[in-house]
Motif scaffolding. Structure first.
Motif: not given
Ligand code: ADP
Length: 270
Positions: A97, A127, A131
């Motif tokens: 996340k 992910r 990201e």
């Molecule tokens: P998913 O969509 O993977 O099932 P979530 O709804 O919790 O899980 O989304 C995770 C969010 O965290 C996504 O919007 C993703 O872009 C964001 N995210 C993950 N890693 C990063 C990062 N390093 N910087 C910014 N945002 C991030």
């Protein structure tokens, strides 16, 4: 035997553009129908379980599956489906996340490196460090010079992993904007899935073209001989599952993990 046609069709050769816009997101990759896919997936899942057991027994190398894709592209579903039958003891799943707390007090690869699989394990990234290039760029979370230099770090980081025994399989699950619309709507309408819906996903949806452009660039910059990208058409879930399973099985078959030789002579248990 591995389906080399499927592997070639999805692979982005080092230096090539993935040409996301020109790829058919509902391609069947030569698979006749859902029934044929189900039979094939069952076989692949069985082979994966056997190979994972050997990888674990060998205990010297690891596999890392990196899954990226837009919201609702099926990352969770692919993990659930492909890894049924695999011993959870030999797996390590990490979902990333937005970084928080202690993660923000380190460089962006710190938490990634810490989540990499142990020797003998298959690691799954739902992910990943991508990201830190794509989401950070599109949502303007850091200035351009910061995300611009990251693909260079990532190429070298992935080379380190490869040199030290982690074979990487990087998969971009490719869906169309229309398919995402349908899936997000389904999520809203289904009481069992509603919790998964995040209003922020709609902000990202408005930035669809920017995300596609950012993926286009980062995939080109980071598809290497030691950690190539595969773009998997993910609109048909059965194609997606077979493709991800095939890529993993092919990787493990080429690694050919060896069971340790017993250190004892022929024994009979009385
Ligand atoms: P998913 O969509 O993977 O099932 P979530 O709804 O919790 O899980 O989304 C995770 C969010 O965290 C996504 O919007 C993703 O872009 C964001 N995210 C993950 N890693 C990063 C990062 N390093 N910087 C910014 N945002 C991030």
């Amino acid at each position: 035997m591995a389906d080399s046609k499927l592997i070639r069709a999805t692979r982005v050769e080092p230096g090539d553009r993935p040409r996301l816009g020109a790829r058919d997101t509902s391609d069947r990759l030569g698979i006749a129908d859902k029934q044929a896919a189900a039979t094939r997936l069952e076989d692949l899942v069985g082979r994966l379980a056997l190979l994972q057991n050997r990888l674990w027994a060998e205990g010297t190398r690891s596999v890392l599956l990196v899954l990226q894709g837009m919201d609702a592209s099926g990352k969770d579903g692919a993990i659930r489906r492909v890894f049924t039958g695999v011993n959870p003891m030999g797996c390590r799943v990490a979902a990333f996340k937005a970084p928080a707390g202690v993660e923000l007090r380190h460089d962006y690869l710190w938490r990634i490196h810490a989540a990499c699989p142990d020797r003998g394990q298959i690691g799954i990234f739902n992910r990943s460090h991508y990201e830190d290039v794509v989401a950070v760029r599109v949502r303007k979370l850091a200035p351009e010079p910061v995300w611009k230099r990251r693909p260079r770090h990532i190429r070298e980081f992935e080379r380190l992993l490869a040199d030290e025994g982690t074979v990487q399989v990087k998969v971009f699950l490719h869906i169309s904007s229309e398919e995402q619309r349908k899936r997000l709507q389904e999520r809203l309408d289904d009481p069992e899935k509603r919790w998964k819906f995040r209003p922020e996903d709609l902000d990202d949806r408005r930035l669809w073209d920017e995300f596609q452009a950012a993926y286009e660039e980062v995939i080109r910059e980071t598809s290497t001989d030691w950690a190539p990208w595969h773009v998997v058409p993910a609109e048909r879930k059965w194609v997606r599952n077979v493709a991800v399973a095939e890529l993993l099985v092919d990787t493990l078959e080429r690694m050919d993990p060896q069971l340790p030789r017993p250190t004892f002579e022929e024994l009979t248990i009385e």
